[in-house]
Design a protein around this motif. Structure first.
Motif, PDB file in Angstrom:
ATOM      1  N   SER A   1      34.572  34.835  50.873  1.00 11.72           N
ATOM      2  CA  SER A   1      35.333  34.817  49.625  1.00 11.72           C
ATOM      3  C   SER A   1      35.709  33.400  49.195  1.00 11.72           C
ATOM      4  CB  SER A   1      36.591  35.670  49.763  1.00 11.72           C
ATOM      5  OG  SER A   1      37.307  35.706  48.548  1.00 11.72           O
ATOM      6  N   ALA A   2      36.126  32.570  50.150  1.00 11.19           N
ATOM      7  CA  ALA A   2      36.531  31.205  49.820  1.00 11.19           C
ATOM      8  C   ALA A   2      35.311  30.348  49.525  1.00 11.19           C
ATOM      9  CB  ALA A   2      37.336  30.610  50.965  1.00 11.19           C
ATOM     10  N   THR A   3      35.415  29.501  48.532  1.00 12.98           N
ATOM     11  CA  THR A   3      34.340  28.565  48.198  1.00 12.98           C
ATOM     12  C   THR A   3      34.788  27.143  48.539  1.00 12.98           C
ATOM     13  OG1 THR A   3      35.065  28.065  45.927  1.00 12.98           O
ATOM     14  CG2 THR A   3      33.753  30.085  46.260  1.00 12.98           C
ATOM     15  N   ARG A   4      33.939  26.182  48.268  1.00 10.96           N
ATOM     16  CA  ARG A   4      34.287  24.778  48.511  1.00 10.96           C
ATOM     17  C   ARG A   4      35.233  24.234  47.456  1.00 10.96           C
ATOM     18  NH1 ARG A   4      28.200  22.594  50.061  1.00 10.96           N
ATOM     19  NH2 ARG A   4      28.155  23.391  52.218  1.00 10.96           N
ATOM     20  N   TRP A   5      35.382  24.943  46.363  1.00 10.02           N
ATOM     21  CA  TRP A   5      36.294  24.519  45.300  1.00 10.02           C
ATOM     22  C   TRP A   5      37.664  25.157  45.515  1.00 10.02           C
ATOM     23  CZ3 TRP A   5      34.366  24.113  39.585  1.00 10.02           C
ATOM     24  CH2 TRP A   5      33.341  23.179  39.509  1.00 10.02           C
ATOM     25  N   PRO A   6      38.733  24.379  45.615  1.00 16.05           N
ATOM     26  CA  PRO A   6      40.081  24.966  45.712  1.00 16.05           C
ATOM     27  C   PRO A   6      40.378  25.823  44.483  1.00 16.05           C
ATOM     28  CG  PRO A   6      40.120  22.624  46.258  1.00 16.05           C
ATOM     29  CD  PRO A   6      38.766  22.905  45.695  1.00 16.05           C
ATOM     30  N   GLY A   7      40.844  27.026  44.728  1.00 16.58           N
ATOM     31  CA  GLY A   7      41.201  27.898  43.616  1.00 16.58           C
ATOM     32  C   GLY A   7      40.076  28.755  43.084  1.00 16.58           C
ATOM     33  N   LEU A   8      38.892  28.654  43.664  1.00 10.67           N
ATOM     34  CA  LEU A   8      37.757  29.469  43.227  1.00 10.67           C
ATOM     35  C   LEU A   8      37.331  30.390  44.370  1.00 10.67           C
ATOM     36  CD1 LEU A   8      35.520  30.240  41.231  1.00 10.67           C
ATOM     37  CD2 LEU A   8      34.175  28.308  42.110  1.00 10.67           C
ATOM     38  N   TYR A   9      37.336  31.694  44.082  1.00 11.47           N
ATOM     39  CA  TYR A   9      37.056  32.679  45.128  1.00 11.47           C
ATOM     40  C   TYR A   9      36.057  33.721  44.634  1.00 11.47           C
ATOM     41  CZ  TYR A   9      41.275  30.398  46.703  1.00 11.47           C
ATOM     42  OH  TYR A   9      42.192  29.441  47.051  1.00 11.47           O
ATOM     43  N   LEU A  10      35.442  34.393  45.582  1.00 12.25           N
ATOM     44  CA  LEU A  10      34.460  35.431  45.281  1.00 12.25           C
ATOM     45  C   LEU A  10      34.990  36.785  45.734  1.00 12.25           C
ATOM     46  CD1 LEU A  10      31.264  33.637  46.679  1.00 12.25           C
ATOM     47  CD2 LEU A  10      32.089  33.619  44.306  1.00 12.25           C
ATOM     48  N   ALA A  11      34.645  37.823  44.998  1.00 15.71           N
ATOM     49  CA  ALA A  11      34.994  39.182  45.392  1.00 15.71           C
ATOM     50  C   ALA A  11      33.846  40.103  45.010  1.00 15.71           C
ATOM     51  CB  ALA A  11      36.288  39.634  44.722  1.00 15.71           C
ATOM     52  N   GLY A  12      33.756  41.202  45.715  1.00 17.43           N
ATOM     53  CA  GLY A  12      32.692  42.164  45.452  1.00 17.43           C
ATOM     54  C   GLY A  12      32.176  42.734  46.754  1.00 17.43           C
ATOM     55  N   ALA A  13      31.646  43.948  46.695  1.00 16.25           N
ATOM     56  CA  ALA A  13      31.153  44.594  47.909  1.00 16.25           C
ATOM     57  C   ALA A  13      29.970  43.860  48.511  1.00 16.25           C
ATOM     58  CB  ALA A  13      30.764  46.038  47.601  1.00 16.25           C
ATOM     59  N   TRP A  14      29.333  42.973  47.748  1.00 19.56           N
ATOM     60  CA  TRP A  14      28.177  42.219  48.251  1.00 19.56           C
ATOM     61  C   TRP A  14      28.588  40.988  49.057  1.00 19.56           C
ATOM     62  CZ3 TRP A  14      27.444  37.151  46.564  1.00 19.56           C
ATOM     63  CH2 TRP A  14      28.251  36.745  45.495  1.00 19.56           C
TER      64      TRP A  14
END
Length: 296
Positions: A249-262
């Motif tokens: 979920s966490a990315t290299r950019w602070p404040g940018l995250y991923l969500a989803g069943a994939w």
């Protein structure tokens, strides 16, 4: 390795793999045992069969899924002072973070990208998430739902599972649909590559006799409606190697995250996995905002 090859090495012959393991794997993974990755299959069966006594219980919604997944959530957001914008096109994510929505730059405390993996790969800035150029390799597996309405009840139980038939799982949706007479059956057909592009008339030609075979009472009933709904990209294709493509979920950019069943939820591509990914992303957002507040 595939779940099917692992089962074979442990003495499970083809008829057993098809009649028992495939019945559950197809429904849970939208992939047959001979193509499914071992990892997510083991997760499903350990959780359902070796977990709590009620772990394999099926929950059947008493209201339409839109009411569960959209109406209630939107009302909760509105109560908290938020807003939901529909048909708004997001074209880019910028440092800050910020998003470009319908041509307007909107600054945000945090951004959660909760789209399909193909869209996420285009939206997430290059370098923000390792391996995003490979997300497309997760591919997609389709599902169709065959809807049949009869003038009288033909199925006496809430749901059934079927083997040796194009019919897989059948659910009674009469109450959910608000039908006062007759019976409304929904047939969920996973791994629907064979059917996804077939005309409704062709599907009807196969499934109407198949339903009569499963439910003898349907032979005397009159079908009052028949239609097909299609999800061409219902889940990603959970084949061997797919686990290595799923990002955290966490990315290299602070404040940018991923969500989803994939994403890398530890679960297969299911609604349960999607909910868990959303909760995890929300937790990361909360922690990110707290960290910003305590910075002197």
């Amino acid at each position: 390795m595939t779940f099917g090859s692992w089962l074979a090495t442990h003495g499970q012959r083809a008829p057993v793999r098809q009649a028992l393991w495939d019945l559950l794997a197809v429904a849970a993974l939208n992939t047959g045992v001979e193509e499914a990755a071992l990892g997510p299959a083991v997760k499903v069966f350990k959780t359902a069969l070796l977990g709590r006594p009620d772990a394999a219980d099926l929950g059947i919604p008493l209201v339409p899924l839109g009411e569960l997944h959209d109406t209630a959530a939107r009302a909760a957001i509105t109560r908290r002072g938020g807003a939901v914008r529909l048909s708004a096109k997001v074209t880019a994510i910028e440092p800050g973070p910020a998003v470009i929505v319908d041509g307007t730059r909107i600054k945000a405390s945090a951004v959660v990208v909760a789209t399909r993996h193909e869209q996420a790969a285009k939206l997430v800035p290059p370098g923000a998430a390792p391996g995003q150029d490979k997300w497309g390799a997760l591919d997609a597996s389709p599902i169709i739902n065959v809807h049949a309405v009869y003038d009288r009840p033909v199925m006496r139980v809430p749901f059934v599972a079927v083997t040796g038939s194009p019919v897989q799982w059948v659910f009674d949706k009469t109450r959910v649909a608000g039908l006062r007479e007759g019976q409304y059956l929904a047939v969920s057909v996973s791994v629907a590559d064979t059917w996804i592009e077939r005309p409704t008339a062709d599907i009807r030609e196969v499934f109407v006799p198949a339903l009569r075979s499963v439910f003898p009472a349907a032979r005397q009933a009159r079908m009052t409606d028949f239609f097909v709904t299609r999800e061409r990209r219902a889940t990603f294709r959970q084949a061997p190697g797919s686990g290595a493509l799923r990002p955290r979920s966490a990315t290299r950019w602070p404040g940018l995250y991923l969500a989803g069943a994939w994403t890398d939820t530890g679960w297969p591509d299911t609604m349960e996995g999607a909910v868990r990914s959303g909760l995890h992303a929300a937790g990361l957002v909360r922690q990110h905002i707290r960290d910003k507040e305590i910075v002197p």
